[in-house]
Design a protein around this motif. Structure first.
Motif, PDB file in Angstrom:
ATOM      1  N   ASN A  90       0.867  -1.172   0.000  1.00 23.71           N
ATOM      2  CA  ASN A  90       0.000   0.000   0.000  1.00 23.71           C
ATOM      3  C   ASN A  90       0.910   1.230   0.000  1.00 23.71           C
ATOM      4  O   ASN A  90       1.098   1.870   1.021  1.00 23.71           O
ATOM      5  N   LYS A  91       1.502   1.546  -1.183  1.00 20.80           N
ATOM      6  CA  LYS A  91       2.542   2.563  -1.260  1.00 20.80           C
ATOM      7  C   LYS A  91       2.178   3.688  -2.233  1.00 20.80           C
ATOM      8  O   LYS A  91       1.391   3.504  -3.143  1.00 20.80           O
ATOM      9  N   PHE A  92       2.819   4.846  -2.006  1.00 20.65           N
ATOM     10  CA  PHE A  92       2.699   5.961  -2.940  1.00 20.65           C
ATOM     11  C   PHE A  92       4.088   6.358  -3.419  1.00 20.65           C
ATOM     12  O   PHE A  92       5.092   6.073  -2.775  1.00 20.65           O
ATOM     13  N   TRP A  93       4.138   7.025  -4.567  1.00 18.34           N
ATOM     14  CA  TRP A  93       5.372   7.536  -5.143  1.00 18.34           C
ATOM     15  C   TRP A  93       4.998   8.779  -5.939  1.00 18.34           C
ATOM     16  O   TRP A  93       4.067   8.751  -6.744  1.00 18.34           O
ATOM     17  N   LYS A  94       5.675   9.877  -5.715  1.00 17.69           N
ATOM     18  CA  LYS A  94       5.356  11.142  -6.381  1.00 17.69           C
ATOM     19  C   LYS A  94       6.651  11.817  -6.817  1.00 17.69           C
ATOM     20  O   LYS A  94       7.628  11.831  -6.085  1.00 17.69           O
ATOM     21  N   ILE A  95       6.632  12.366  -8.041  1.00 16.95           N
ATOM     22  CA  ILE A  95       7.791  13.102  -8.550  1.00 16.95           C
ATOM     23  C   ILE A  95       7.327  14.462  -9.045  1.00 16.95           C
ATOM     24  O   ILE A  95       6.241  14.595  -9.624  1.00 16.95           O
TER      25      ILE A  95
END
Length: 66
Positions: free
Chosen positions: A13-18
């Motif tokens: 249950n992960k997020f990743w933002k750039i």
């Protein structure tokens, strides 16, 4: 350019933002519901920065992020 991705599976249950601005980008990532971690990286030119940002986005798609 800004892109947000999540990976939600039976055990993940992960997020990743750039966020790319000029010749640097900021990446934040972690478990959904937490502050997560933040990394920055600077490049000699805006073109190289966008190229690397797009490469990272494609690698996240291959890992199951949407």
């Amino acid at each position: 350019m800004e892109k947000s991705l999540v990976c939600i599976t039976g055990y993940s249950n992960k997020f990743w933002k750039i966020k790319a601005q000029g010749n640097f980008f900021i990446v934040s990532y972690g478990r959904i519901g937490t502050r997560g971690s933040i990394n920055t990286k600077e490049f000699p030119s805006e073109t190289l920065c966008l190229k690397e940002a797009n490469r990272l986005i494609e690698s996240k798609f291959k890992k199951g992020y949407r």
